[in-house]
Write a protein that holds these residues in place. Structure first.
Motif, PDB file in Angstrom:
ATOM      1  N   ALA B 190     -12.529 -17.166  -1.277  1.00  0.00           N
ATOM      2  CA  ALA B 190     -12.718 -15.795  -1.766  1.00  0.00           C
ATOM      3  C   ALA B 190     -11.977 -15.588  -3.082  1.00  0.00           C
ATOM      4  CB  ALA B 190     -12.230 -14.808  -0.718  1.00  0.00           C
ATOM      5  N   MET B 191     -10.777 -16.177  -3.176  1.00  0.00           N
ATOM      6  CA  MET B 191     -10.013 -16.039  -4.420  1.00  0.00           C
ATOM      7  C   MET B 191     -10.767 -16.634  -5.596  1.00  0.00           C
ATOM      8  SD  MET B 191      -6.135 -17.008  -3.704  1.00  0.00           S
ATOM      9  CE  MET B 191      -5.514 -16.681  -2.117  1.00  0.00           C
ATOM     10  N   ILE B 192     -11.433 -17.746  -5.338  1.00  0.00           N
ATOM     11  CA  ILE B 192     -12.178 -18.403  -6.412  1.00  0.00           C
ATOM     12  C   ILE B 192     -13.440 -17.610  -6.724  1.00  0.00           C
ATOM     13  CG2 ILE B 192     -13.470 -20.488  -6.986  1.00  0.00           C
ATOM     14  CD1 ILE B 192     -11.295 -21.929  -5.221  1.00  0.00           C
ATOM     15  N   ARG B 193     -14.128 -17.168  -5.669  1.00  0.00           N
ATOM     16  CA  ARG B 193     -15.326 -16.355  -5.857  1.00  0.00           C
ATOM     17  C   ARG B 193     -15.032 -15.115  -6.690  1.00  0.00           C
ATOM     18  NH1 ARG B 193     -20.489 -17.970  -4.838  1.00  0.00           N
ATOM     19  NH2 ARG B 193     -20.774 -18.797  -2.761  1.00  0.00           N
ATOM     20  N   ARG B 194     -13.866 -14.535  -6.415  1.00  0.00           N
ATOM     21  CA  ARG B 194     -13.524 -13.313  -7.129  1.00  0.00           C
ATOM     22  C   ARG B 194     -13.390 -13.576  -8.624  1.00  0.00           C
ATOM     23  NH1 ARG B 194      -8.381 -11.635  -4.797  1.00  0.00           N
ATOM     24  NH2 ARG B 194      -7.551 -11.790  -6.899  1.00  0.00           N
ATOM     25  N   ARG B 195     -13.053 -14.795  -8.972  1.00  0.00           N
ATOM     26  CA  ARG B 195     -12.842 -15.109 -10.385  1.00  0.00           C
ATOM     27  C   ARG B 195     -14.111 -15.555 -11.091  1.00  0.00           C
ATOM     28  NH1 ARG B 195      -7.882 -15.696  -8.179  1.00  0.00           N
ATOM     29  NH2 ARG B 195      -6.133 -15.154  -9.530  1.00  0.00           N
ATOM     30  N   VAL B 196     -15.049 -16.125 -10.354  1.00  0.00           N
ATOM     31  CA  VAL B 196     -16.356 -16.458 -10.959  1.00  0.00           C
ATOM     32  C   VAL B 196     -17.429 -15.686 -10.228  1.00  0.00           C
ATOM     33  CG1 VAL B 196     -17.081 -18.553 -12.142  1.00  0.00           C
ATOM     34  CG2 VAL B 196     -15.710 -18.737 -10.068  1.00  0.00           C
ATOM     35  N   LYS B 197     -17.924 -14.681 -10.868  1.00  0.00           N
ATOM     36  CA  LYS B 197     -18.990 -13.916 -10.216  1.00  0.00           C
ATOM     37  C   LYS B 197     -20.315 -14.458 -10.698  1.00  0.00           C
ATOM     38  CE  LYS B 197     -15.924 -10.022  -9.958  1.00  0.00           C
ATOM     39  NZ  LYS B 197     -14.886 -10.632 -10.827  1.00  0.00           N
ATOM     40  N   ASP B 198     -20.616 -15.641 -10.225  1.00  0.00           N
ATOM     41  CA  ASP B 198     -21.808 -16.326 -10.688  1.00  0.00           C
ATOM     42  C   ASP B 198     -22.470 -16.968  -9.472  1.00  0.00           C
ATOM     43  OD1 ASP B 198     -23.697 -17.940 -11.794  1.00  0.00           O
ATOM     44  OD2 ASP B 198     -22.439 -18.604 -13.462  1.00  0.00           O
ATOM     45  N   PRO B 199     -23.745 -16.633  -9.225  1.00  0.00           N
ATOM     46  CA  PRO B 199     -24.404 -17.246  -8.062  1.00  0.00           C
ATOM     47  C   PRO B 199     -24.533 -18.768  -8.185  1.00  0.00           C
ATOM     48  CG  PRO B 199     -25.963 -16.026  -9.408  1.00  0.00           C
ATOM     49  CD  PRO B 199     -24.613 -15.705  -9.926  1.00  0.00           C
ATOM     50  N   ASP B 200     -24.341 -19.290  -9.393  1.00  0.00           N
ATOM     51  CA  ASP B 200     -24.447 -20.735  -9.574  1.00  0.00           C
ATOM     52  C   ASP B 200     -23.279 -21.493  -8.959  1.00  0.00           C
ATOM     53  OD1 ASP B 200     -26.831 -20.746 -10.767  1.00  0.00           O
ATOM     54  OD2 ASP B 200     -26.075 -20.834 -12.819  1.00  0.00           O
ATOM     55  N   LEU B 201     -22.254 -20.781  -8.535  1.00  0.00           N
ATOM     56  CA  LEU B 201     -21.136 -21.454  -7.883  1.00  0.00           C
ATOM     57  C   LEU B 201     -21.612 -21.929  -6.512  1.00  0.00           C
ATOM     58  CD1 LEU B 201     -18.127 -22.197  -7.640  1.00  0.00           C
ATOM     59  CD2 LEU B 201     -17.746 -19.953  -6.697  1.00  0.00           C
ATOM     60  N   ARG B 202     -21.745 -23.232  -6.383  1.00  0.00           N
ATOM     61  CA  ARG B 202     -22.240 -23.794  -5.127  1.00  0.00           C
ATOM     62  C   ARG B 202     -21.065 -24.183  -4.236  1.00  0.00           C
ATOM     63  NH1 ARG B 202     -25.962 -21.837  -6.421  1.00  0.00           N
ATOM     64  NH2 ARG B 202     -27.943 -22.581  -7.225  1.00  0.00           N
ATOM     65  N   VAL B 203     -21.207 -23.918  -2.959  1.00  0.00           N
ATOM     66  CA  VAL B 203     -20.182 -24.312  -1.996  1.00  0.00           C
ATOM     67  C   VAL B 203     -20.856 -25.124  -0.897  1.00  0.00           C
ATOM     68  CG1 VAL B 203     -18.399 -23.524  -0.440  1.00  0.00           C
ATOM     69  CG2 VAL B 203     -18.948 -22.185  -2.453  1.00  0.00           C
ATOM     70  N   CYS B 204     -20.529 -26.407  -0.816  1.00  0.00           N
ATOM     71  CA  CYS B 204     -21.057 -27.240   0.263  1.00  0.00           C
ATOM     72  C   CYS B 204     -19.946 -27.429   1.281  1.00  0.00           C
ATOM     73  CB  CYS B 204     -21.489 -28.610  -0.240  1.00  0.00           C
ATOM     74  SG  CYS B 204     -22.565 -28.521  -1.643  1.00  0.00           S
ATOM     75  N   THR B 205     -20.292 -27.337   2.539  1.00  0.00           N
ATOM     76  CA  THR B 205     -19.279 -27.463   3.584  1.00  0.00           C
ATOM     77  C   THR B 205     -19.408 -28.802   4.290  1.00  0.00           C
ATOM     78  OG1 THR B 205     -19.474 -25.109   3.888  1.00  0.00           O
ATOM     79  CG2 THR B 205     -18.272 -26.321   5.564  1.00  0.00           C
ATOM     80  N   TYR B 206     -18.278 -29.428   4.512  1.00  0.00           N
ATOM     81  CA  TYR B 206     -18.243 -30.676   5.273  1.00  0.00           C
ATOM     82  C   TYR B 206     -17.232 -30.531   6.375  1.00  0.00           C
ATOM     83  CZ  TYR B 206     -20.510 -32.543   1.191  1.00  0.00           C
ATOM     84  OH  TYR B 206     -21.380 -32.764   0.175  1.00  0.00           O
ATOM     85  N   GLU B 207     -17.417 -31.334   7.405  1.00  0.00           N
ATOM     86  CA  GLU B 207     -16.433 -31.354   8.466  1.00  0.00           C
ATOM     87  C   GLU B 207     -15.828 -32.748   8.477  1.00  0.00           C
ATOM     88  OE1 GLU B 207     -17.520 -30.945  12.696  1.00  0.00           O
ATOM     89  OE2 GLU B 207     -16.947 -28.857  12.325  1.00  0.00           O
ATOM     90  N   VAL B 216     -14.013 -28.674   5.051  1.00  0.00           N
ATOM     91  CA  VAL B 216     -13.783 -29.049   3.657  1.00  0.00           C
ATOM     92  C   VAL B 216     -14.908 -28.464   2.819  1.00  0.00           C
ATOM     93  CG1 VAL B 216     -13.735 -30.968   2.052  1.00  0.00           C
ATOM     94  CG2 VAL B 216     -12.508 -31.141   4.192  1.00  0.00           C
ATOM     95  N   ASN B 217     -14.549 -27.792   1.748  1.00  0.00           N
ATOM     96  CA  ASN B 217     -15.573 -27.215   0.884  1.00  0.00           C
ATOM     97  C   ASN B 217     -15.608 -27.935  -0.457  1.00  0.00           C
ATOM     98  OD1 ASN B 217     -16.348 -25.361   2.724  1.00  0.00           O
ATOM     99  ND2 ASN B 217     -15.315 -23.621   1.752  1.00  0.00           N
ATOM    100  N   LEU B 218     -16.821 -28.195  -0.894  1.00  0.00           N
ATOM    101  CA  LEU B 218     -17.011 -28.806  -2.206  1.00  0.00           C
ATOM    102  C   LEU B 218     -17.590 -27.749  -3.123  1.00  0.00           C
ATOM    103  CD1 LEU B 218     -17.200 -31.363  -4.004  1.00  0.00           C
ATOM    104  CD2 LEU B 218     -19.469 -31.698  -3.085  1.00  0.00           C
ATOM    105  N   LEU B 219     -16.884 -27.466  -4.204  1.00  0.00           N
ATOM    106  CA  LEU B 219     -17.311 -26.396  -5.109  1.00  0.00           C
ATOM    107  C   LEU B 219     -17.724 -26.961  -6.455  1.00  0.00           C
ATOM    108  CD1 LEU B 219     -15.387 -24.922  -3.040  1.00  0.00           C
ATOM    109  CD2 LEU B 219     -14.878 -23.353  -4.882  1.00  0.00           C
ATOM    110  N   TYR B 220     -18.805 -26.456  -6.985  1.00  0.00           N
ATOM    111  CA  TYR B 220     -19.163 -26.834  -8.350  1.00  0.00           C
ATOM    112  C   TYR B 220     -20.109 -25.805  -8.936  1.00  0.00           C
ATOM    113  CZ  TYR B 220     -23.361 -28.682  -6.084  1.00  0.00           C
ATOM    114  OH  TYR B 220     -24.504 -28.812  -5.347  1.00  0.00           O
ATOM    115  N   MET B 221     -20.244 -25.850 -10.248  1.00  0.00           N
ATOM    116  CA  MET B 221     -21.146 -24.922 -10.908  1.00  0.00           C
ATOM    117  C   MET B 221     -22.479 -25.610 -11.105  1.00  0.00           C
ATOM    118  SD  MET B 221     -19.281 -22.264 -11.304  1.00  0.00           S
ATOM    119  CE  MET B 221     -20.206 -21.241 -12.415  1.00  0.00           C
ATOM    120  N   ASP B 222     -23.474 -25.134 -10.426  1.00  0.00           N
ATOM    121  CA  ASP B 222     -24.788 -25.750 -10.539  1.00  0.00           C
ATOM    122  C   ASP B 222     -25.359 -25.467 -11.930  1.00  0.00           C
ATOM    123  OD1 ASP B 222     -26.832 -27.225  -9.489  1.00  0.00           O
ATOM    124  OD2 ASP B 222     -27.982 -25.462  -8.933  1.00  0.00           O
TER     125      ASP B 222
END
Lengths: 382, 539
Positions: B190-207, B216-222
C-alpha cells in the motif's frame, strides 16, 4: 540469461587499442630515442607512428575483408585452394608459427622488462623470479577469460592512463627548458631509420587487432577508430619524450635507465602526501604493462584455441600452458644489457612479420577475390 | 578459480536437486495426505478432521453454533486466535448468523442466504476441498462450515497486531520521507501504491517456502521495464524450492547470478520511496512478507553507493557526497594495505618528517606491520560486532570504551603505533560512510586479502589484487545487466547519474543500462536556460 551486449563496443575498441599499445616500452623509450637520434627524437616519434599506422591500416583492411573471423580462420581461407586441400592448413600453420614465435618472445620481453623495472624501483630486495611468476599468474587468471571481458577490463582501467599526462604537464611547466629540445634536424637519415625500427617496438601489441577485430560490434569504422587511438598513443609518447628531453637534456638522458618515471622526481607538488612521486608513475605504468600483457596473452590464447579447436572450458588451462614457455624465455637474458639487445632483435623480427605477412595475405586475398561473409544479421536485429 | 568454484557448485547443485526430490516427497505432506479430499457433508466429521490436522493446537478456535432459519442447522467457524480481527467475526459473521437469521423470511437455500445476504464481509471465497480450509485458516481467515453442505466459506478476517510504520533504521536521511517498509506485505504494498498512482504497476504474487508459505510480491512497471528482466526474475523465483523463507536474504541468495563473489547483486532497501525510484528506472522490486527489506533487481555496482538523499538534495551536494563516498570506498578498502606496504616495503615514499615521527611511534612496537594491522583490524571488527549485538543504550558505550580506552592504552603501552590507530580509525569510519550496509560488508571482507597482499609484495601486490578485483567486477552480471555499467561497458548518457548527478532538469532519459521500453523520463527537454526564472518573475 544470455548476455546480448557482449560484442566489443566502439569505446572498448579505443580502450583495447590504447591499453595494449601503451606498455612497458614507454619507460625507456626517451632514452633509446636519445641514443639513436639525439634531439631529433621529437619528430622521429611521429615517423614511427606513421610506419605503425601503415601496418595497422593493412591489418585493419585485411580483417574488414573477413568479418567475424580471426587470423586463424582467414589465413586458412586465403591460402586454401580447391584442388589441394592441405595447402590451406599448411599455410595457416606456417603463418601462425611466425606470429606465435613473435608473441611468445614479446610476452617474455614485456614481463622481463616489467620485472626489471619493479626490482629497480619499488621492490629492490625481491627476487625477479617471484615478481615475474606472480605477474604471469595474475595475468593468466584474467587473460584466461573471454575476449569481451578483456575488453571491459581495459575499459574500466582506461581512465588511469590520464594520470601521467598531468604529471608530464606539471613537470614540463616547472622544470622544462626549451634549450634542451634544440637543435633539430642534425641527424643522418640512417640513424632515423634505426630509431624508427627501434621505437616501432614500443607500439608492440597492435597486431592483437588481428584477433580482436573478430569481436567488434562494428568493423566498418575500424580504420577511423584505430587511427584516432594511434594518434592518441603517439601524442602520449611525444609528451613523454618532450618532457624527458626538456627536463634532462639529451646527454644526461642517455644515462637514465627509466627516464619517463624519473621525470616526476624533480616535480614539486605543494600538497606533499607521498614523497617521490615516481611511485605513482610506476603504479600507472603497472596498469599499462599489465593490460598489454593480458591483452596479448588473451589474443594468443584465443588464436591457440581456434587453431587447435580447444573447448571453451579449457581456456584457462590453455593460458596456463602458454605461460610456461613465456616464463622460460623471460629468464633467458642474464642482465638488462642482454635484455635490451634481445628486444632490439625481437623488434626487428616482429616488425617484419607484422609488416610482411598481413600485406602478403591482403594481396593474396585481393588477387584471389577471397572475402568473408557477413554474419552481422543477428547483431543488427537486436 | 571462479570457474572451478562454479563447477563445484554445479555438482553440489545436482546433488541438492536429488535431495530436493526426496524432501518434496515429505514436505508436501499436507497436499498428499488430504489430496483432493472434498469437504464432508457431516459437520462433526469436518471438525474431527480439523482437530486431527492441527493436532489439537490451543490457538485453533472452533466455535460451534446453530443457525435458525426455517429449521435449526448446526454450523461452525474456525479461525486462529490473535491472527484474526475478532470484532469483525463477532459483528459480521456470528451476529448475523446467530441472531439476524431468524428474522429473514426468504425461502432461498440456506447456503445462498448465508453467503449472499447474511455474512457482511468484503473478502470471501467458496471452497470445496479440505486442504483449502487449512490454508485459509493458516492465512488468518475464518472458515464457515455448515452441516449438510459439502463446501466451506472462507471469510477474509486477517487482522493481527502489527508494528506501526517506523523510520527506516539502516537508511536514514535528513531530507526525505521518514516512512519505512513494514513487515506486513500488504502494508508495504500500500505504501508503494500510494506513491505510484499508475495502473501499470504490476504486482505478481508467489508463495515461497514449502512450510512457511511466505507471500512474495514481484513489482514492476509494465510497459516501462525490459520484459526480459521480468521473465528472468519470475523464472528464478519459481525455481526456489526451499522449505522456509524468513527474510529477503533467502530470496536474494537463491536468485542471484553468482554465488562466488563478495558483492551483492541485488540491492535491499527499507525505503518505499527508493523502491519507487528503482521501479521507475525499469527495475523490479521483490517484497517478502515478514521482512521490511525489499529487494531491487537488477542492481549495479554504483547504485550501492547512492543514497536516496542524493536525489532529494540539490545536485551539487549530491555530486560532492558521491565523490566523498568514492574516496571513502577506496580508503576503507586500501588504507591499511597502503600503510603496511609503505611501512614495510617503501619507507622512502613517506615524506621525511612524517617518516621520522612514524618511526618514533613504531620504535617500541614489537610486531611487524602486518601483524599489528591485522590485530587492530580484528579487534575493531570484534568491537563492531559487540556494539551491534548489545541492547540499545549499552552499544555506544562499548564503542567508546573499546575505541578510546583500549586504543589509547595500547598506544601508551607501546603495543601499537599511533599511526596504526589513526589508520584503523579512518578505515572504520570510511566503511561507515557507505549508504548501503550490504556493500559495506563486501569492502570489509576484501580489506583483509589486500592487507595480506601488501605484506607479501608491497604496492605491487596491492596492484595485482586490484587488477583481479577489477576483472572480477567486470565479469559480474545482475540479471543480464553488466555490474560495472555505466563504466564498463561505458555509456555516456548514463554518466549523468554516476559519480556526478546531473540536475533533474537534464536527466530527461531513464538510464539505458536497464534497457527500459519507455525511455523518456520527462517530456520537457531543457536546453540549459533557466525557463523557470522568467515564469516566476512574471507572476
Amino acid at each position: 540469461m544470455k548476455p546480448v551486449d557482449d560484442k566489443i563496443t566502439s569505446y572498448q575498441t579505443y580502450a583495447l587499442f590504447l591499453m595494449t599499445i601503451i606498455g612497458t616500452g614507454v619507460l625507456s623509450m626517451p632514452r633509446r630515442m636519445a641514443t639513436h637520434v639525439g634531439t631529433d627524437g621529437i619528430w622521429v616519434i611521429f615517423l614511427s607512428g606513421v610506419v605503425t599506422w601503415i601496418i595497422v591500416y593493412v591489418m585493419t583492411r585485411l580483417c574488414q575483408r573477413f568479418p567475424d573471423q580471426t587470423l586463424v580462420e582467414f589465413t586458412e581461407e586465403i591460402c586454401s585452394t580447391r584442388r589441394i586441400r592441405w595447402v590451406g592448413k599448411v599455410g595457416k600453420y606456417v603463418v601462425l608459427l611466425f606470429f606465435a614465435i613473435g608473441w611468445l618472445f614479446v610476452l617474455a620481453m614485456v614481463v622481463r622488462t616489467f620485472g626489471e623495472v619493479i626490482v629497480s624501483t619499488i621492490l629492490q630486495r625481491t627476487p625477479i623470479e617471484v615478481i615475474i611468476m606472480s605477474f604471469l599468474l595474475f595475468a593468466v587468471s584474467i587473460a584466461g577469460s573471454k575476449i569481451e571481458l578483456i575488453a571491459k577490463f581495459n575499459e574500466l582501467l582506461l581512465p588511469l592512463l590520464l594520470i601521467p599526462i598531468f604529471f608530464f604537464i606539471i613537470a614540463l611547466f616547472q622544470k622544462g627548458k626549451v634549450i634542451n629540445l634544440l637543435p633539430l634536424f642534425q641527424v643522418h637519415w640512417s640513424a632515423v631509420i634505426a630509431a624508427v625500427f627501434d621505437t616501432v617496438t614500443d607500439f608492440v601489441g597492435f597486431h592483437t587487432i588481428l584477433v580482436f577485430m573478430a569481436f567488434y560490434q562494428n568493423v566498418d569504422k575500424a580504420v577511423k577508430r584505430h587511427t584516432i587511438s594511434l594518434i592518441i598513443v603517439v601524442l602520449n609518447y611525444w609528451l613523454a619524450i618532450v618532457t624527458s628531453y626538456s627536463l634532462f637534456g639529451v646527454d644526461e638522458l642517455k644515462h637514465i635507465l627509466w627516464p619517463t618515471s624519473e621525470t616526476v622526481r624533480p616535480v614539486f607538488v605543494p600538497i606533499q602526501i607521498l614523497e617521490r612521486l615516481e611511485a605513482g608513475m610506476i603504479v600507472v605504468w603497472m596498469v599499462a604493462s599489465f593490460t598489454t600483457m593480458t591483452n596479448i596473452l588473451a589474443a594468443f590464447v584465443e588464436s591457440a584455441m581456434r587453431t587447435f579447436t580447444i573447448r571453451e572450458s579449457n581456456r584457462k588451462w590453455t593460458a596456463i600452458i602458454l605461460i610456461l614457455p613465456i616464463f622460460f624465455f623471460s629468464m633467458l637474458p642474464e642482465n638488462i644489457h642482454q635484455l635490451n639487445r634481445m628486444s632490439t632483435w625481437l623488434g626487428r623480427y616482429t616488425f617484419f612479420v607484422d609488416l610482411l605477412i598481413p600485406f602478403i595475405l591482403l594481396m593474396f586475398a585481393i588477387m584471389r577475390r577471397k572475402k568473408g561473409e557477413k554474419q552481422h544479421e543477428q547483431a543488427n536485429s537486436m | 578459480m571462479m570457474q572451478m568454484g562454479k563447477r563445484l557448485f554445479r555438482k553440489s547443485f545436482k546433488r541438492k536437486q536429488k535431495q530436493q526430490e526426496v524432501a518434496e516427497h515429505a514436505e508436501n505432506k499436507m497436499e498428499e495426505r488430504y489430496g483432493d479430499e472434498g469437504i464432508s457433508s457431516n459437520l462433526q466429521e469436518n471438525i474431527d478432521f480439523l482437530h486431527e490436522a492441527f493436532g489439537k493446537a490451543p490457538d485453533i478456535i472452533i466455535r460451534q453454533f446453530v443457525i435458525k432459519h426455517r429449521e435449526e442447522r448446526k454450523a461452525a467457524i474456525v479461525f486462529i486466535d490473535e491472527m484474526v480481527d475478532k470484532d469483525l467475526i463477532n459483528r459480521n459473521i456470528l451476529r448475523p448468523l446467530m441472531i439476524d437469521s431468524e428474522k429473514v423470511t426468504s425461502t432461498d437455500d440456506l447456503w445462498d442466504l448465508v453467503t449472499e445476504r447474511l455474512v457482511s464481509a468484503g473478502e470471501t471465497k467458496n471452497v470445496l476441498k479440505k486442504t483449502e480450509i487449512l490454508t485459509g485458516v493458516l492465512a488468518g481467515d475464518t472458515v464457515l462450515l455448515i452441516d449438510q453442505y459439502e463446501q466451506g466459506y472462507v471469510v477474509g478476517t486477517k487482522g493481527w497486531a502489527t508494528k506501526s510504520i517506523s523510520e527506516p533504521r539502516s537508511e536514514s536521511v535528513v531530507r526525505g520521507s521518514r516512512e519505512g517498509l513494514s513487515e506486513t506485505i500488504v502494508l508495504s504494498l500500500a505504501m508503494i501504491r500510494r506513491r505510484v498512482k499508475d495502473p501499470d504497476l504490476r504486482v505478481c504474487t508467489y508463495e515461497l517456502g514449502k512450510r512457511t508459505k511466505t507471500c512474495v510480491n514481484l513489482l514492476y512497471m509494465d510497459g516501462l521495464i525490459d520484459p526480459q528482466i521480468v521473465m528472468e526474475v519470475e523464472q528464478r523465483l519459481k525455481r526456489i524450492q526451499i522449505d522456509g523463507v524468513l527474510e529477503s536474504g533467502y530470496v536474494e541468495e537463491l536468485i542471484q547470478d553468482q554465488t562466488w563473489t563478495p558483492f551483492s547483486q541485488l540491492q535491499n532497501t527499507e525505503r518505499p520511496d527508493t523502491v519507487v525510484a528503482h521501479l521507475l528506472e525499469g527495475k523490479v522490486a521483490i517484497l517478502i512478507d515478514g521482512s521490511p527489506h525489499a529487494l531491487i533487481a537488477p542492481a549495479i555496482f554504483t547504485q550501492f553507493y547512492f543514497s536516496a538523499e542524493d536525489y532529494y538534495e540539490r545536485f551539487w551536494i549530491a555530486t560532492f557526497l558521491r565523490i566523498v563516498r568514492l574516496i571513502s570506498f577506496f580508503m576503507a578498502l586500501l588504507l591499511p594495505a597502503f600503510y603496511i606496504a609503505l611501512v614495510s616495503f617503501h619507507p622512502e615514499m613517506i615524506p621525511s618528517h612524517l617518516a621520522i615521527s612514524m618511526a618514533a611511534g613504531r620504535a617500541t612496537v614489537p610486531f611487524s606491520a602486518i601483524l599489528e594491522a591485522l590485530m587492530m583490524e580484528l579487534s575493531v571488527e570484534i568491537l563492531r560486532e559487540a556494539s551491534v549485538r548489545l541492547p540499545g543504550p549499552i552499544g555506544p558505550t562499548i564503542g567508546i570504551v573499546g575505541a578510546l580506552v583500549i586504543g589509547d592504552a595500547a598506544v601508551t603501552a607501546g603495543l601499537v603505533s599511533p599511526a596504526m590507530v589513526i589508520v584503523v580509525g579512518l578505515t572504520t569510519i570510511s566503511s561507515y560512510a557507505n549508504p548501503s550496509y550490504s556493500a559495506a560488508i563486501s569492502v570489509r571482507l576484501l580489506r583483509f586479502p589486500f592487507m595480506i597482499a601488501a605484506s607479501v609484495l608491497g604496492l605491487y601486490g596491492i596492484m595485482l589484487l586490484f587488477f583481479l578485483l577489477c576483472a572480477h567486477l567486470v565479469q559480474l552480471r545482475s540479471f543480464g545487466v553488466p555490474y560495472m555499467a555505466p563504466y564498463a561497458p561505458f555509456n555516456l548518457t548514463d554518466l549523468k547519474d554516476s559519480l556526478f548527478r546531473a540536475s533533474w532538469k537534464y536527466m530527461n532519459m531513464r538510464p539505458v543500462t536497464f534497457k527500459p521500453q519507455d525511455r523518456q523520463r520527462q517530456t520537457l527537454v531543457h536546453k540549459g536556460k533557466d525557463e523557470n526564472s522568467h515564469e516566476t518573475s512574471g507572476r
